[in-house]
Design a protein around this motif. Structure first.
Motif, PDB file in Angstrom:
ATOM      1  N   ASN A  77       4.864   4.303  15.765  1.00 20.11           N
ATOM      2  CA  ASN A  77       5.318   3.954  17.113  1.00 20.11           C
ATOM      3  C   ASN A  77       5.634   2.466  17.273  1.00 20.11           C
ATOM      4  N   LEU A  78       4.981   1.616  16.514  1.00 20.64           N
ATOM      5  CA  LEU A  78       5.230   0.187  16.642  1.00 20.64           C
ATOM      6  C   LEU A  78       6.471  -0.262  15.868  1.00 20.64           C
ATOM      7  N   LEU A  79       6.734   0.373  14.721  1.00 18.29           N
ATOM      8  CA  LEU A  79       7.899  -0.005  13.926  1.00 18.29           C
ATOM      9  C   LEU A  79       9.109   0.792  14.401  1.00 18.29           C
ATOM     10  N   SER A  80       9.485   0.546  15.623  1.00 17.44           N
ATOM     11  CA  SER A  80      10.532   1.345  16.265  1.00 17.44           C
ATOM     12  C   SER A  80      11.898   0.672  16.244  1.00 17.44           C
ATOM     13  N   SER A  81      11.993  -0.525  15.676  1.00 20.90           N
ATOM     14  CA  SER A  81      13.277  -1.213  15.602  1.00 20.90           C
ATOM     15  C   SER A  81      13.440  -1.821  14.218  1.00 20.90           C
ATOM     16  N   ARG A  82      14.677  -2.132  13.860  1.00 19.24           N
ATOM     17  CA  ARG A  82      14.948  -2.729  12.552  1.00 19.24           C
ATOM     18  C   ARG A  82      14.262  -4.089  12.424  1.00 19.24           C
ATOM     19  N   ARG A  83      14.192  -4.811  13.522  1.00 19.34           N
ATOM     20  CA  ARG A  83      13.587  -6.145  13.490  1.00 19.34           C
ATOM     21  C   ARG A  83      12.097  -6.069  13.169  1.00 19.34           C
ATOM     22  N   THR A  84      11.373  -5.207  13.878  1.00 23.06           N
ATOM     23  CA  THR A  84       9.933  -5.088  13.616  1.00 23.06           C
ATOM     24  C   THR A  84       9.683  -4.509  12.231  1.00 23.06           C
ATOM     25  N   LEU A  85      10.572  -3.618  11.782  1.00 20.96           N
ATOM     26  CA  LEU A  85      10.427  -3.054  10.443  1.00 20.96           C
ATOM     27  C   LEU A  85      10.610  -4.132   9.379  1.00 20.96           C
ATOM     28  N   ARG A  86      11.591  -5.003   9.560  1.00 20.95           N
ATOM     29  CA  ARG A  86      11.809  -6.099   8.607  1.00 20.95           C
ATOM     30  C   ARG A  86      10.603  -7.028   8.571  1.00 20.95           C
ATOM     31  N   HIS A  87      10.051  -7.346   9.739  1.00 25.63           N
ATOM     32  CA  HIS A  87       8.869  -8.216   9.782  1.00 25.63           C
ATOM     33  C   HIS A  87       7.684  -7.561   9.063  1.00 25.63           C
ATOM     34  N   ALA A  88       7.511  -6.265   9.274  1.00 28.48           N
ATOM     35  CA  ALA A  88       6.397  -5.555   8.639  1.00 28.48           C
ATOM     36  C   ALA A  88       6.555  -5.535   7.118  1.00 28.48           C
ATOM     37  N   ILE A  89       7.779  -5.300   6.640  1.00 24.50           N
ATOM     38  CA  ILE A  89       8.015  -5.268   5.194  1.00 24.50           C
ATOM     39  C   ILE A  89       7.825  -6.649   4.587  1.00 24.50           C
ATOM     40  N   THR A  90       8.278  -7.690   5.293  1.00 25.42           N
ATOM     41  CA  THR A  90       8.077  -9.062   4.807  1.00 25.42           C
ATOM     42  C   THR A  90       6.593  -9.380   4.703  1.00 25.42           C
ATOM     43  N   THR A  91       5.817  -8.975   5.700  1.00 23.34           N
ATOM     44  CA  THR A  91       4.366  -9.190   5.670  1.00 23.34           C
ATOM     45  C   THR A  91       3.731  -8.427   4.517  1.00 23.34           C
ATOM     46  N   LEU A  92       4.176  -7.188   4.314  1.00 25.28           N
ATOM     47  CA  LEU A  92       3.654  -6.371   3.213  1.00 25.28           C
ATOM     48  C   LEU A  92       3.941  -7.025   1.867  1.00 25.28           C
ATOM     49  N   LEU A  93       5.181  -7.478   1.668  1.00 25.46           N
ATOM     50  CA  LEU A  93       5.550  -8.102   0.399  1.00 25.46           C
ATOM     51  C   LEU A  93       4.802  -9.415   0.182  1.00 25.46           C
ATOM     52  N   THR A  94       4.603 -10.169   1.250  1.00 22.44           N
ATOM     53  CA  THR A  94       3.871 -11.425   1.137  1.00 22.44           C
ATOM     54  C   THR A  94       2.431 -11.180   0.709  1.00 22.44           C
ATOM     55  N   SER A  95       1.778 -10.232   1.370  1.00 17.15           N
ATOM     56  CA  SER A  95       0.386  -9.930   1.025  1.00 17.15           C
ATOM     57  C   SER A  95       0.287  -9.373  -0.396  1.00 17.15           C
ATOM     58  N   ALA A  96       1.255  -8.522  -0.786  1.00 17.26           N
ATOM     59  CA  ALA A  96       1.239  -7.962  -2.137  1.00 17.26           C
ATOM     60  C   ALA A  96       1.452  -9.048  -3.179  1.00 17.26           C
ATOM     61  N   GLY A  97       2.337  -9.998  -2.872  1.00 14.68           N
ATOM     62  CA  GLY A  97       2.557 -11.106  -3.794  1.00 14.68           C
ATOM     63  C   GLY A  97       1.302 -11.932  -3.999  1.00 14.68           C
ATOM     64  N   ILE A  98       0.590 -12.188  -2.911  1.00 16.46           N
ATOM     65  CA  ILE A  98      -0.660 -12.947  -3.006  1.00 16.46           C
ATOM     66  C   ILE A  98      -1.686 -12.177  -3.830  1.00 16.46           C
ATOM     67  N   VAL A  99      -1.807 -10.879  -3.565  1.00 15.98           N
ATOM     68  CA  VAL A  99      -2.747 -10.033  -4.319  1.00 15.98           C
ATOM     69  C   VAL A  99      -2.400 -10.042  -5.805  1.00 15.98           C
ATOM     70  N   ALA A 100      -1.108  -9.940  -6.118  1.00 10.43           N
ATOM     71  CA  ALA A 100      -0.675  -9.935  -7.512  1.00 10.43           C
ATOM     72  C   ALA A 100      -0.969 -11.263  -8.194  1.00 10.43           C
ATOM     73  N   VAL A 101      -0.718 -12.373  -7.491  1.00 11.50           N
ATOM     74  CA  VAL A 101      -0.987 -13.692  -8.060  1.00 11.50           C
ATOM     75  C   VAL A 101      -2.476 -13.861  -8.348  1.00 11.50           C
ATOM     76  N   VAL A 102      -3.320 -13.426  -7.416  1.00 10.12           N
ATOM     77  CA  VAL A 102      -4.773 -13.504  -7.642  1.00 10.12           C
ATOM     78  C   VAL A 102      -5.157 -12.718  -8.890  1.00 10.12           C
ATOM     79  N   GLY A 103      -4.574 -11.527  -9.053  1.00  8.57           N
ATOM     80  CA  GLY A 103      -4.869 -10.723 -10.229  1.00  8.57           C
ATOM     81  C   GLY A 103      -4.384 -11.368 -11.511  1.00  8.57           C
ATOM     82  N   LEU A 104      -3.189 -11.937 -11.499  1.00 12.37           N
ATOM     83  CA  LEU A 104      -2.654 -12.577 -12.698  1.00 12.37           C
ATOM     84  C   LEU A 104      -3.448 -13.829 -13.065  1.00 12.37           C
ATOM     85  N   VAL A 105      -3.862 -14.591 -12.060  1.00 10.88           N
ATOM     86  CA  VAL A 105      -4.717 -15.755 -12.320  1.00 10.88           C
ATOM     87  C   VAL A 105      -6.044 -15.298 -12.903  1.00 10.88           C
ATOM     88  N   GLN A 106      -6.568 -14.192 -12.397  1.00 12.68           N
ATOM     89  CA  GLN A 106      -7.803 -13.618 -12.937  1.00 12.68           C
ATOM     90  C   GLN A 106      -7.637 -13.302 -14.421  1.00 12.68           C
TER      91      GLN A 106
END
Length: 200
Positions: free
Chosen positions: A72-101
């Motif tokens: 219900n919240l991701l009801s527009s292209r704009r909010t969907l783009r923001h959500a995907i950007t946030t997802l990719l950012t968090s995943a990138g951080i998680v991946a970097v932490v793992g690679l540094v590990q």
């Protein structure tokens, strides 16, 4: 903590719906998710696992509320783009932490069968406690990253960001040493390329 956040968000959204400040859509897929949540709650009355089993069932039911929030919240292209950007950012951080590990030699050896895999020093877990859970999270993100850098007409910076995130997540999946995840990545990317139609 995640369950508490989802519960607060769902409660807030419900009250806004009652006040007419938000809309709520409900379709066949939503019904299926609702029934799964009801089954989890009903299982609390028939479990033999005690309070711990009841708590897990309730937390799972609460987390399912996140589906309704997302739908219900991701009801527009704009909010969907923001959500995907946030997802990719968090995943990138998680991946970097793992690679540094991995690079720092801090990979966890607890998840290894040393009789079969004595050539592996350990498996990365990043911010998760389990390398298999980390692998599942990264696999779920990979298609979003792939779609980002294959998108026609997108800004170069956005496509580059998606490509870097994709490569970081792919590298982290390798060092989870999860064979099921490796097969999952191959199949998922094959299916993605098979059905992909570059978005504009």
């Amino acid at each position: 903590m995640l369950g508490v956040i989802v519960l607060i968000g769902a409660t807030s959204y419900f009250f806004k719906v009652l006040l007419g400040k938000r809309t709520f859509t409900f379709g066949p897929m939503d019904l299926m998710v609702l029934l799964i949540g009801i089954l989890y709650i009903a299982s609390c009355f028939f479990t033999f696992g005690g309070s711990e089993s009841v708590l897990r069932a309730l937390i799972t039911a609460v987390l399912l509320l996140g589906y309704f929030l997302t739908a219900n919240l991701l009801s527009s292209r704009r909010t969907l783009r923001h959500a995907i950007t946030t997802l990719l950012t968090s995943a990138g951080i998680v991946a970097v932490v793992g690679l540094v590990q991995q690079l720092a030699g801090k990979a966890i050896a607890d998840w290894l069968d040393h009789r079969m895999y004595d050539f592996i020093a350990g498996r990365i877990t990043s911010v998760f406690e389990n390398p298999n859970v980390l692998a599942v999270f990264l696999i779920l993100v990979l298609p979003f990253a792939a779609a980002g850098f294959m998108r026609r007409g997108g800004r170069f910076a956005g496509r580059l960001f998606s490509f870097i995130t994709f490569m970081l997540c792919l590298g982290a999946v390798v060092y989870t040493w999860s064979r099921g995840a490796w097969v999952g990545v191959i199949l998922a990317l094959f299916l993605f390329l098979f059905v992909c139609r570059p978005a504009t």
